[in-house]
Design a protein around this motif. Sequence first.
Motif, mmCIF file in Angstrom:
data_model
loop_
_atom_site.group_PDB
_atom_site.id
_atom_site.type_symbol
_atom_site.label_atom_id
_atom_site.label_comp_id
_atom_site.label_asym_id
_atom_site.label_seq_id
_atom_site.Cartn_x
_atom_site.Cartn_y
_atom_site.Cartn_z
ATOM 1 N N ARG A 46 -25.376 -31.734 -24.296
ATOM 2 C CA ARG A 46 -25.512 -32.903 -25.165
ATOM 3 C C ARG A 46 -25.555 -32.463 -26.638
ATOM 4 N NH1 ARG A 46 -30.117 -35.472 -23.148
ATOM 5 N NH2 ARG A 46 -28.966 -35.796 -21.249
ATOM 6 N N ALA A 47 -26.328 -31.396 -26.877
ATOM 7 C CA ALA A 47 -26.414 -30.871 -28.247
ATOM 8 C C ALA A 47 -25.045 -30.379 -28.722
ATOM 9 C CB ALA A 47 -27.444 -29.751 -28.307
ATOM 10 N N ILE A 48 -24.294 -29.722 -27.838
ATOM 11 C CA ILE A 48 -22.954 -29.242 -28.222
ATOM 12 C C ILE A 48 -22.039 -30.429 -28.532
ATOM 13 C CG2 ILE A 48 -20.858 -28.119 -27.322
ATOM 14 C CD1 ILE A 48 -22.739 -26.216 -25.782
ATOM 15 N N ALA A 77 -19.233 -33.883 -32.413
ATOM 16 C CA ALA A 77 -19.007 -35.227 -32.919
ATOM 17 C C ALA A 77 -19.371 -35.308 -34.403
ATOM 18 C CB ALA A 77 -19.809 -36.240 -32.125
ATOM 19 N N ASP A 78 -20.348 -34.540 -34.861
ATOM 20 C CA ASP A 78 -20.776 -34.557 -36.241
ATOM 21 C C ASP A 78 -19.739 -33.868 -37.146
ATOM 22 O OD1 ASP A 78 -23.041 -35.953 -35.690
ATOM 23 O OD2 ASP A 78 -24.338 -34.190 -35.571
#
Length: 174
Positions: free
Chosen positions: A165-167, A172-173
Amino acid sequence: EYGIPPDLLLICLVSLAGIGLLYGLGRTISSQLAGSLLLFFFTLTLFLGDTPQELIGGRSSSYFILPIMMASMLVRPSASFVVFAILFVIQSVIGAAVLGYLPNFLIGTGYFMAALISWLSAHTLEQVIKELRATNQELDQRVAERTQTLNETLLREQRESNRNRAILHSIADN
């Protein structure tokens, strides 16, 4: 006139009080002590319930198989032999002292056989219960191990999910 004779009413009330006392004793102090007292009073009742002739060699002598068999379940399996020995000695003494009879070894053999059958039954039951307890402990251990493994797997999956999820968020950022 119909009704309960006062003597019978007193006996019933004393019996009920005794049963309540034995129940309380068994629940709070010792079930073996309560069982032993029950056997004592039951056997005493049998001895007081008939003539010496009937107790030694008559129909009443067969009633004494009951406390022999009860002892193996209420106290412990080997207690059936102790009760057998005590009853046979008491009956022999009563027979010799009161009636001048020699010990009745046929009745003694019957008592011994009842004690043996009771011991075998109670001992076998005791062994089966021990095996069941061991099996239950083994199953509890397996369940605990599997639960631990599942918890570890779930934590690992959650860490990996959080990392993924963090990746995805970092991609996405950008």
